[in-house]
Design a protein around this motif. Structure first.
Motif, PDB file in Angstrom:
ATOM      1  N   LEU A 104       0.919  -1.019  -0.041  1.00 58.22           N
ATOM      2  CA  LEU A 104      -0.179  -0.028   0.100  1.00 58.22           C
ATOM      3  C   LEU A 104       0.773   1.330  -0.021  1.00 58.22           C
ATOM      4  O   LEU A 104       0.534   2.341  -0.693  1.00 58.22           O
ATOM      5  N   ILE A 105       1.901   1.419   0.946  1.00 58.38           N
ATOM      6  CA  ILE A 105       2.986   2.474   0.605  1.00 58.38           C
ATOM      7  C   ILE A 105       3.394   2.505  -0.756  1.00 58.38           C
ATOM      8  O   ILE A 105       3.405   3.743  -1.078  1.00 58.38           O
ATOM      9  N   LYS A 106       3.840   1.610  -1.367  1.00 60.21           N
ATOM     10  CA  LYS A 106       4.160   1.687  -2.692  1.00 60.21           C
ATOM     11  C   LYS A 106       3.317   2.154  -3.546  1.00 60.21           C
ATOM     12  O   LYS A 106       3.553   3.115  -4.488  1.00 60.21           O
ATOM     13  N   GLN A 107       2.023   1.836  -3.469  1.00 57.96           N
ATOM     14  CA  GLN A 107       1.101   2.279  -4.218  1.00 57.96           C
ATOM     15  C   GLN A 107       0.697   4.029  -3.840  1.00 57.96           C
ATOM     16  O   GLN A 107       0.429   4.493  -4.998  1.00 57.96           O
ATOM     17  N   PHE A 108       0.783   4.214  -2.736  1.00 58.88           N
ATOM     18  CA  PHE A 108       0.449   5.711  -2.306  1.00 58.88           C
ATOM     19  C   PHE A 108       1.594   6.506  -2.982  1.00 58.88           C
ATOM     20  O   PHE A 108       1.291   7.436  -3.643  1.00 58.88           O
ATOM     21  N   LEU A 109       2.845   5.916  -3.154  1.00 60.64           N
ATOM     22  CA  LEU A 109       3.822   7.006  -3.745  1.00 60.64           C
ATOM     23  C   LEU A 109       3.885   6.580  -5.291  1.00 60.64           C
ATOM     24  O   LEU A 109       4.241   7.640  -5.989  1.00 60.64           O
ATOM     25  N   ARG A 110       3.197   5.592  -5.729  1.00 68.65           N
ATOM     26  CA  ARG A 110       3.300   5.180  -7.170  1.00 68.65           C
ATOM     27  C   ARG A 110       2.112   5.895  -8.059  1.00 68.65           C
ATOM     28  O   ARG A 110       2.090   6.492  -8.944  1.00 68.65           O
ATOM     29  N   ASP A 111       0.807   5.702  -7.339  1.00 68.48           N
ATOM     30  CA  ASP A 111      -0.152   5.935  -7.867  1.00 68.48           C
ATOM     31  C   ASP A 111      -1.161   7.166  -7.313  1.00 68.48           C
ATOM     32  O   ASP A 111      -2.115   7.416  -8.130  1.00 68.48           O
ATOM     33  N   VAL A 112      -0.703   7.894  -6.450  1.00 67.58           N
ATOM     34  CA  VAL A 112      -1.257   8.987  -6.052  1.00 67.58           C
ATOM     35  C   VAL A 112      -0.930  10.268  -6.893  1.00 67.58           C
ATOM     36  O   VAL A 112       0.379  10.614  -7.037  1.00 67.58           O
ATOM     37  N   ASP A 113      -1.828  10.913  -7.702  1.00 64.71           N
ATOM     38  CA  ASP A 113      -1.653  12.197  -8.387  1.00 64.71           C
ATOM     39  C   ASP A 113      -1.460  13.470  -7.650  1.00 64.71           C
ATOM     40  O   ASP A 113      -2.520  14.111  -7.573  1.00 64.71           O
ATOM     41  N   TRP A 114      -0.296  13.621  -7.006  1.00 67.69           N
ATOM     42  CA  TRP A 114      -0.044  14.715  -6.143  1.00 67.69           C
ATOM     43  C   TRP A 114      -0.314  16.092  -6.882  1.00 67.69           C
ATOM     44  O   TRP A 114      -0.527  17.270  -6.494  1.00 67.69           O
ATOM     45  N   GLY A 115       0.028  15.800  -8.252  1.00 73.31           N
ATOM     46  CA  GLY A 115       0.308  17.320  -9.031  1.00 73.31           C
ATOM     47  C   GLY A 115       1.702  17.631  -8.618  1.00 73.31           C
ATOM     48  O   GLY A 115       2.698  17.113  -8.409  1.00 73.31           O
ATOM     49  N   GLU A 116       1.822  19.237  -8.969  1.00 63.19           N
ATOM     50  CA  GLU A 116       3.132  19.649  -8.792  1.00 63.19           C
ATOM     51  C   GLU A 116       3.200  20.127  -7.366  1.00 63.19           C
ATOM     52  O   GLU A 116       2.366  20.921  -6.725  1.00 63.19           O
ATOM     53  N   ILE A 117       4.232  19.739  -6.575  1.00 65.97           N
ATOM     54  CA  ILE A 117       4.380  20.002  -5.100  1.00 65.97           C
ATOM     55  C   ILE A 117       5.773  20.495  -4.794  1.00 65.97           C
ATOM     56  O   ILE A 117       6.703  20.084  -5.563  1.00 65.97           O
ATOM     57  N   ASP A 118       5.972  21.090  -3.601  1.00 68.60           N
ATOM     58  CA  ASP A 118       7.135  21.562  -3.219  1.00 68.60           C
ATOM     59  C   ASP A 118       7.803  20.787  -2.193  1.00 68.60           C
ATOM     60  O   ASP A 118       9.088  20.508  -1.902  1.00 68.60           O
ATOM     61  N   TYR A 119       6.815  20.085  -1.210  1.00 66.16           N
ATOM     62  CA  TYR A 119       7.230  19.358  -0.025  1.00 66.16           C
ATOM     63  C   TYR A 119       6.532  18.101   0.032  1.00 66.16           C
ATOM     64  O   TYR A 119       5.091  18.172  -0.121  1.00 66.16           O
ATOM     65  N   LEU A 120       7.100  17.170   0.227  1.00 67.88           N
ATOM     66  CA  LEU A 120       6.158  15.845   0.791  1.00 67.88           C
ATOM     67  C   LEU A 120       6.605  15.472   1.993  1.00 67.88           C
ATOM     68  O   LEU A 120       7.660  15.277   2.396  1.00 67.88           O
ATOM     69  N   ILE A 121       5.468  15.474   2.893  1.00 69.76           N
ATOM     70  CA  ILE A 121       5.668  15.183   4.352  1.00 69.76           C
ATOM     71  C   ILE A 121       5.113  13.884   4.752  1.00 69.76           C
ATOM     72  O   ILE A 121       4.048  13.631   4.383  1.00 69.76           O
ATOM     73  N   VAL A 122       6.005  12.916   5.107  1.00 76.27           N
ATOM     74  CA  VAL A 122       5.284  11.493   5.515  1.00 76.27           C
ATOM     75  C   VAL A 122       5.273  11.446   7.051  1.00 76.27           C
ATOM     76  O   VAL A 122       6.498  11.552   7.485  1.00 76.27           O
ATOM     77  N   ASP A 123       4.215  10.976   7.550  1.00 76.99           N
ATOM     78  CA  ASP A 123       3.704  10.717   8.897  1.00 76.99           C
ATOM     79  C   ASP A 123       3.936   9.315   8.977  1.00 76.99           C
ATOM     80  O   ASP A 123       3.364   8.577   8.349  1.00 76.99           O
TER      81      ASP A 123
END
Length: 270
Positions: A104-123
């Motif tokens: 699921l973590i791999k899917q979140f990183l691979r399949d989520v369309d975040w768009g153009e971002i400046d920061y990714l914060i991982v909790d």
């Protein structure tokens, strides 16, 4: 409690919703409005996803498009993804072994369309478990800026934090610094400070000195923090005059300065 929050600024460019411009008032300043920082918040606490509630997003669902999963937006420049959005009820238990969590973590990183971002914060959850190993491995090519490690003053928490620090060093994950949470209670009336959780071994400050790590700041206890989290409200907006708010802002500033310096150095190397 010990918690590692890796990757405040992992991918720095990735497409949708354009962020609103910074608010302006009348002719307060000339020139084009400044762009707002685009932030993605990824909750990989698979078994205890609390981010949806704290961000006021309980009951929201993830939608799929041609470009992947769409995150849930708190504001146009703040997108969130959590397993909590995939559960039929916030009380549902996620009883998964490691491989399913990692998938699921791999899917979140691979399949989520975040768009153009400046920061990714991982909790991340407390500890040094599958989630931590997975996120470090999957983001190894993204030049992670580092981890922010959260502790409380008492030794029982610091013991766990030392393990977190050792983990980060073993996997070559830079440590931005340590935040001491629940660091004393400042009475809102008399302004005197009481140590609810006494730092019997010197607290985070002494530990950071011994391990040569930056202490980013101390956040005092404030009952309103818990109330704001339960209601999904911004503590900084609700209680702007609290000493905890000032501490949060100082910590955020120090983290941003660290990340900006890392990016500047990378650009010089390139």
């Amino acid at each position: 409690m010990a918690e590692t929050v890796p990757a405040p600024a992992a991918p720095r460019r990735a497409g949708p919703p354009p962020a609103r411009d910074a608010p302006t008032s009348g002719s307060a300043r000339a020139g084009p409005p400044l762009p707002r920082t685009r932030v993605a918040l990824l909750d990989i606490d698979i078994c205890g996803p609390s981010i949806p509630k704290m961000m006021g997003l309980e009951g929201e669902q993830v939608h799929q498009s041609g470009s992947g999963w769409s995150p849930v937006y708190v504001e146009e420049n703040l997108g969130v993804m959590s397993v909590g959005f995939l559960l039929s009820s916030p009380d549902d238990a996620v009883i998964w072994r490691g491989p399913k969590k990692n998938g699921l973590i791999k899917q979140f990183l691979r399949d989520v369309d975040w768009g153009e971002i400046d920061y990714l914060i991982v909790d991340t959850p407390p500890g040094t478990s599958d989630e931590h190993l997975s996120i470090v491995q999957y983001l190894s090519a993204a030049r992670i800026d580092g981890a922010v490690i959260i502790t409380t003053p008492q030794e029982v928490s610091l013991q766990d934090v030392r393990k977190e620090i050792n983990f980060c060093r073993k996997v070559k994950l830079p440590i931005i610094g340590v935040v001491e949470n629940m660091s004393g209670f400042i009475c809102p009336k008399c302004k005197n400070e009481s140590q609810i959780f006494p730092p019997t071994t010197g607290g985070a400050e002494k530990m950071c000195q011994n391990l040569n790590i930056s202490l980013l700041g101390k956040v005092p206890l404030d009952p309103q923090i818990g109330k704001s989290c339960d209601k999904g409200q911004s503590f900084l907006s609700e209680v702007p005059e609290s000493p905890a708010t000032a501490s949060y802002r100082s910590i955020i500033q120090r983290i941003q300065e660290y990340c900006d310096l890392q990016h500047f150095q990378e650009e010089k190397i390139i």
